[in-house]
Enzyme design. Sequence first.
Site, short mmCIF file in Angstrom:
data_model
loop_
_atom_site.label_atom_id
_atom_site.label_comp_id
_atom_site.label_asym_id
_atom_site.label_seq_id
_atom_site.Cartn_x
_atom_site.Cartn_y
_atom_site.Cartn_z
CB THR A 100 57.47 15.65 71.54
OG1 THR A 100 56.53 16.27 72.45
CG2 THR A 100 58.03 16.68 70.59
CE LYS A 124 46.64 8.93 74.31
NZ LYS A 124 47.21 8.66 72.99
CD GLU A 151 39.00 14.35 65.14
OE1 GLU A 151 38.59 13.40 65.85
OE2 GLU A 151 38.33 15.36 64.90
CB VAL A 154 39.97 9.90 70.62
CG1 VAL A 154 39.09 8.65 70.71
CG2 VAL A 154 40.13 10.54 71.99
N GLY A 209 55.61 -1.95 66.51
CA GLY A 209 55.36 -0.54 66.78
C GLY A 209 53.93 -0.24 67.18
CD GLU A 212 53.53 4.25 73.68
OE1 GLU A 212 54.67 4.73 73.62
OE2 GLU A 212 52.58 4.68 72.99
CG ASP A 223 46.56 4.75 74.71
OD1 ASP A 223 46.98 5.89 74.51
OD2 ASP A 223 45.99 4.07 73.83
CE LYS A 227 44.02 6.33 72.31
NZ LYS A 227 44.24 5.08 71.58
N GLY A 341 48.88 3.60 63.80
CA GLY A 341 49.67 3.61 62.57
C GLY A 341 50.13 5.02 62.24
#
Length: 356
Positions: A100, A124, A151, A154, A209, A212, A223, A227, A341
């Site tokens: 979500t 995250k 997993e 990142v 896409g 954001e 972002d 990470k 992706g």
Amino acid sequence: MSHLHAIKKSSAPFIKPKPVKKVFIAGVGAVGCTLIQQLENHPSLNVLGYCNSRHVQWLDGEKVHYQHKDLQKAPAKNWDEIIKKLTTYKRGSVIFVDATGSPEVSTLYPSLFEHGIHIVTPSKLANTQSQETFDKLHRIALENEAEFYFETNVGAGLPVISTVKNLIASGDEILEISGVVSGTMTYLFSELEKGASFSETVNKARTLGYAEPDPRDDLSGEDVVRKFLILARVCGIKIERDEVAVDSLIPEHLQNVEPGQFLEGLKDSDKDWEKRIAEESQKGKVLRYTGKLTGRKISVGIEAVPKLSALGSLTGTTNLITLRTKRYNDQPLTIQGPGAGKEVTAAGVLADLLKI
């Protein structure tokens, strides 16, 4: 001939049937929907149901499928009722997938762990709160023998976090983690090198896409910060967000305007970026948005690198992460591949489900 045939036949691996795990998927956006499709051929994973922000659909033994129109007619979502139903199954047999990106859902993790429910997530949010919250969350999971896999936090489907964990578990010591961990930023700078303008590239990344809906989430560098914060904590480093230095790509006067106004205002920066790209090109260099963890220090920002280097030759949404350790010092370990992706991210989530 028959002897060779016998060897081939006997060398086939014996695969022990796995106990079936029950899966509930929160979030049926790009990643959630793709995951549902990928789960259709996995008999060891039985999808109990899924939900979006408003409705919940229980499958009640039916074959996994997703129809938007069915979900719209389904009962209203109620987290207390969902958790109550998930706890009726045998302890340790249920996996909750959080696809979500919702802060509300990330606050449910401690309760799910306490009920022995495993969690797999590409989000995250839970791992990038305060260090105290991170430690508490992982402690609750451990105490309740609940697995927590992330997993895809990142590098989408790339095996970055598992590689770091395996190196540490085998007695190696991480000296430095560096590289490009944002597919959006790789796309942005590789397009600028082709002569595209900054504003049109940001808009295109959003349409495809890669970025954001509000591109400031990417352009701020947050972002990438998240990470590297997760990578540091996986390495056992105690670190807070405010200790991380970050180089934002957002012009100061556009920090707090409306999204539409922000995208329009980006055009004012086009000439500056064009000049900067040209200046670096004359030196045989290109710009990349990189991160680096050394010791307990994280730095995130724009770096000029040689055009013919590994980082300089990145295109599309490619990530490249370099791990320098005591064992892999002279020749560091490099992980490279698509870092964005829905297919590769969903496949990474599926791999985590299969680990459990």
